[in-house]
Design a protein around this motif. Structure first.
Motif, short mmCIF file in Angstrom:
data_model
loop_
_atom_site.label_atom_id
_atom_site.label_comp_id
_atom_site.label_asym_id
_atom_site.label_seq_id
_atom_site.Cartn_x
_atom_site.Cartn_y
_atom_site.Cartn_z
N PRO A 160 62.42 53.78 -26.29
CA PRO A 160 61.28 54.16 -27.14
C PRO A 160 61.69 55.16 -28.22
CG PRO A 160 60.69 54.28 -24.81
CD PRO A 160 62.18 54.12 -24.88
N PRO A 161 61.37 54.86 -29.47
CA PRO A 161 61.71 55.80 -30.55
C PRO A 161 60.63 56.86 -30.71
CG PRO A 161 60.69 53.85 -31.47
CD PRO A 161 60.77 53.61 -29.99
N ALA A 162 60.96 57.93 -31.40
CA ALA A 162 59.96 58.92 -31.76
C ALA A 162 58.86 58.25 -32.58
CB ALA A 162 60.60 60.05 -32.57
N GLU A 163 57.64 58.65 -32.34
CA GLU A 163 56.47 58.09 -33.01
C GLU A 163 56.34 56.59 -32.76
OE1 GLU A 163 56.18 59.30 -37.10
OE2 GLU A 163 56.16 61.43 -36.59
N GLY A 164 56.88 56.14 -31.63
CA GLY A 164 56.84 54.72 -31.30
C GLY A 164 55.69 54.32 -30.40
N ALA A 165 54.91 55.27 -29.94
CA ALA A 165 53.74 54.94 -29.12
C ALA A 165 52.57 54.61 -30.05
CB ALA A 165 53.37 56.13 -28.24
N PRO A 166 51.67 53.69 -29.64
CA PRO A 166 51.60 53.08 -28.31
C PRO A 166 52.45 51.82 -28.13
CG PRO A 166 49.69 52.44 -29.59
CD PRO A 166 50.47 53.39 -30.46
N THR A 167 53.05 51.31 -29.19
CA THR A 167 53.75 50.03 -29.09
C THR A 167 54.83 50.03 -28.01
OG1 THR A 167 53.31 49.36 -31.37
CG2 THR A 167 55.26 48.43 -30.32
N ALA A 168 55.67 51.05 -27.99
CA ALA A 168 56.76 51.08 -27.02
C ALA A 168 56.23 51.13 -25.60
CB ALA A 168 57.68 52.27 -27.30
N VAL A 169 55.15 51.87 -25.39
CA VAL A 169 54.58 51.99 -24.05
C VAL A 169 54.00 50.65 -23.60
CG1 VAL A 169 52.82 53.16 -22.67
CG2 VAL A 169 54.13 54.45 -24.38
N THR A 170 53.27 50.00 -24.49
CA THR A 170 52.69 48.70 -24.16
C THR A 170 53.78 47.68 -23.91
OG1 THR A 170 50.81 49.24 -25.60
CG2 THR A 170 51.07 46.94 -24.95
N ARG A 171 54.82 47.69 -24.72
CA ARG A 171 55.91 46.73 -24.54
C ARG A 171 56.68 46.99 -23.25
NH1 ARG A 171 54.05 42.65 -27.38
NH2 ARG A 171 54.49 42.71 -29.61
N ALA A 172 56.82 48.25 -22.85
CA ALA A 172 57.47 48.55 -21.58
C ALA A 172 56.65 47.99 -20.42
CB ALA A 172 57.65 50.06 -21.43
N ALA A 173 55.33 48.09 -20.53
CA ALA A 173 54.47 47.48 -19.52
C ALA A 173 54.64 45.97 -19.50
CB ALA A 173 53.01 47.84 -19.80
N GLY A 174 54.83 45.37 -20.67
CA GLY A 174 55.08 43.93 -20.74
C GLY A 174 56.38 43.54 -20.08
N MET A 175 57.38 44.42 -20.16
CA MET A 175 58.66 44.14 -19.51
C MET A 175 58.49 44.21 -17.99
SD MET A 175 62.37 45.63 -20.66
CE MET A 175 62.15 47.30 -20.06
N ALA A 176 57.72 45.17 -17.49
CA ALA A 176 57.45 45.25 -16.06
C ALA A 176 56.65 44.03 -15.59
CB ALA A 176 56.69 46.54 -15.74
N LEU A 177 55.70 43.61 -16.38
CA LEU A 177 54.91 42.42 -16.06
C LEU A 177 55.83 41.20 -15.95
CD1 LEU A 177 52.09 41.01 -15.79
CD2 LEU A 177 52.17 40.72 -18.28
#
Length: 260
Positions: A150-167
């Protein structure tokens, strides 16, 4: 290796532009039947016409907002009615929302989760039981490398995409015994409509080619990737040749992401 999708049908969200459109084109070229989903009928019609001109294949177009439960149901209803069955689901819809963490209120977070995570959950929940029953299916979740780094100022996209990877991993483990394979492809810097829009908003006197060239200077391979290169990997994963790959999250980024 001639990778084919003959006899298979695919539903591709965000399929009218950029990476989604390139995947739809490659699937049609490979003999697959394709339905594409987006919110605007005009862009869907343009994509379908271009794919038909290039391949001779008719493409099902579905105008629906899959950030809503109703939109997901509409997409599945039409795809199943027109294709008979959905063998391959490509969850590609999304946008890139960047900015300081404190600037994003609940509505921004909820919109990001609805479009990028809950849409995939709802579509999979609807389509995967039939794949399971047929003992053949492919789900490809298009995420980005921010899910791993996750990059700086990358939320919420990085957080949502990390959840997609867990899914992706959770579903892959559950459905592997039924030959329903679930993988994620993580976008790095790939030529796409989003970069075209960003170039237009940031452009000084640089051409789009120069803009991409400057981006490429920070990538180990020295260039930005193409949507066609991305689509080639998505086609392999959708095919019988990709039949022993599941639960993976593959970076398509020219070596940029520091996390494997």
């Amino acid at each position: 290796m001639d990778v084919r999708l003959d006899g298979r049908s695919a539903l591709i969200t965000g399929g009218s532009l950029g990476i989604g459109r390139a995947i739809a084109l490659r699937y049609a070229e490979s003999g697959g039947r394709v339905a594409i989903v987006a919110r605007r009928q005009e862009t869907l019609d343009e994509a379908a016409a271009a794919i038909k001109e290039a391949t001779g294949a008719d493409v099902v177009t579905i105008a629906a907002d899959i950030s809503t439960a109703q939109g997901c149901e509409i997409a599945c209803d039409i795809a199943q009615a027109q294709l008979g069955a959905v063998d391959i689901l490509v969850n590609n819809a999304g946008s890139s929302k960047r900015g300081p963490f404190a600037s994003h209120d609940d509505s921004v977070w909820q919109a990001d989760l609805d479009l990028k995570l809950f849409a995939a959950i709802r579509l999979c929940r609807r389509l995967m039981p039939e794949m399971q029953q047929r003992r053949w299916g492919r789900v490809i979740n298009i995420l980005n490398t921010g899910a791993k780094a996750p990059p700086a100022e990358g939320a919420p996209t990085a957080v949502t995409r990390a959840a997609g990877m867990a899914l992706t991993k959770a579903m892959a483990t559950e459905y592997a015994p039924y030959n329903v394979l679930v993988n994620a492809l993580l976008v790095g810097r790939i030529e796409s409509d989003q970069w075209v829009k960003r170039h237009a908003s940031e452009n000084g006197n640089r051409s789009l080619e120069d803009y991409y060239a400057e981006m490429g200077e920070t990538i180990p391979m020295g260039r930005v990737g193409t949507a066609e290169e991305f689509a080639a990997v998505a086609t392999l994963l959708a095919s019988k040749e990709g039949g022993y790959v599941t639960g993976t999250a593959i970076n398509i980024d020219g070596g940029l992401c520091p996390v494997v």
